[in-house]
Write a protein that holds these residues in place. Structure first.
Motif, PDB file in Angstrom:
ATOM      1  N   ARG A  80      35.183  31.746  41.417  1.00 36.98           N
ATOM      2  CA  ARG A  80      36.509  31.727  42.041  1.00 36.98           C
ATOM      3  C   ARG A  80      37.558  31.140  41.096  1.00 36.98           C
ATOM      4  O   ARG A  80      38.666  31.655  40.997  1.00 36.98           O
ATOM      5  N   ALA A  81      37.234  30.093  40.382  1.00 34.23           N
ATOM      6  CA  ALA A  81      38.200  29.459  39.480  1.00 34.23           C
ATOM      7  C   ALA A  81      38.596  30.407  38.353  1.00 34.23           C
ATOM      8  O   ALA A  81      39.767  30.476  37.972  1.00 34.23           O
ATOM      9  N   LEU A 102      29.103  36.025  43.781  1.00 32.98           N
ATOM     10  CA  LEU A 102      29.927  36.080  42.574  1.00 32.98           C
ATOM     11  C   LEU A 102      31.304  35.484  42.822  1.00 32.98           C
ATOM     12  O   LEU A 102      31.847  34.778  41.970  1.00 32.98           O
ATOM     13  N   PHE A 103      31.888  35.779  43.989  1.00 29.86           N
ATOM     14  CA  PHE A 103      33.210  35.245  44.277  1.00 29.86           C
ATOM     15  C   PHE A 103      33.187  33.728  44.391  1.00 29.86           C
ATOM     16  O   PHE A 103      34.057  33.042  43.857  1.00 29.86           O
ATOM     17  N   GLY A 118      42.308  32.035  38.168  1.00 29.79           N
ATOM     18  CA  GLY A 118      43.021  31.691  36.937  1.00 29.79           C
ATOM     19  C   GLY A 118      43.549  32.916  36.218  1.00 29.79           C
ATOM     20  O   GLY A 118      44.606  32.874  35.568  1.00 29.79           O
ATOM     21  N   LEU A 119      42.843  34.044  36.343  1.00 24.56           N
ATOM     22  CA  LEU A 119      43.309  35.276  35.707  1.00 24.56           C
ATOM     23  C   LEU A 119      44.432  35.953  36.482  1.00 24.56           C
ATOM     24  O   LEU A 119      45.159  36.780  35.933  1.00 24.56           O
TER      25      LEU A 119
END
Length: 83
Positions: free
Chosen positions: A43-44, A38-39, A48-49
């Protein structure tokens, strides 16, 4: 009829790990692999969050850490001007 001594029958000494411990290790392995996948795939999105985290921290700290801006509902007198 003879009386048989069945003391200790069915009681075997446990060897190795129990079934619950093995299942826990398998679950932990799946969770680690799933988290890594999942990471790497998201990742983007996650990074981004992170930009918005300080902006989100401001209202959360305001709600949970300020203590109500001096609204003392506990019956204590106000210390500002009443002397």
């Amino acid at each position: 009829m003879t009386v048989q001594n069945n003391f200790g029958y069915g009681e075997r000494p446990q060897e190795g790990m129990s079934t619950k411990a093995k299942a826990g290790l398998v679950l932990a392995g799946f969770l680690v692999i799933g988290g890594a996948l999942l990471f790497t795939e998201h990742r983007a999105h996650v990074l981004g969050l992170l930009v918005w985290l300080p902006l989100l921290a401001c209202p959360l700290m305001h709600i949970f850490m300020h203590g109500g801006h001096g609204h003392h509902h506990g019956g204590r007198p106000n210390d500002r001007g009443s002397a």
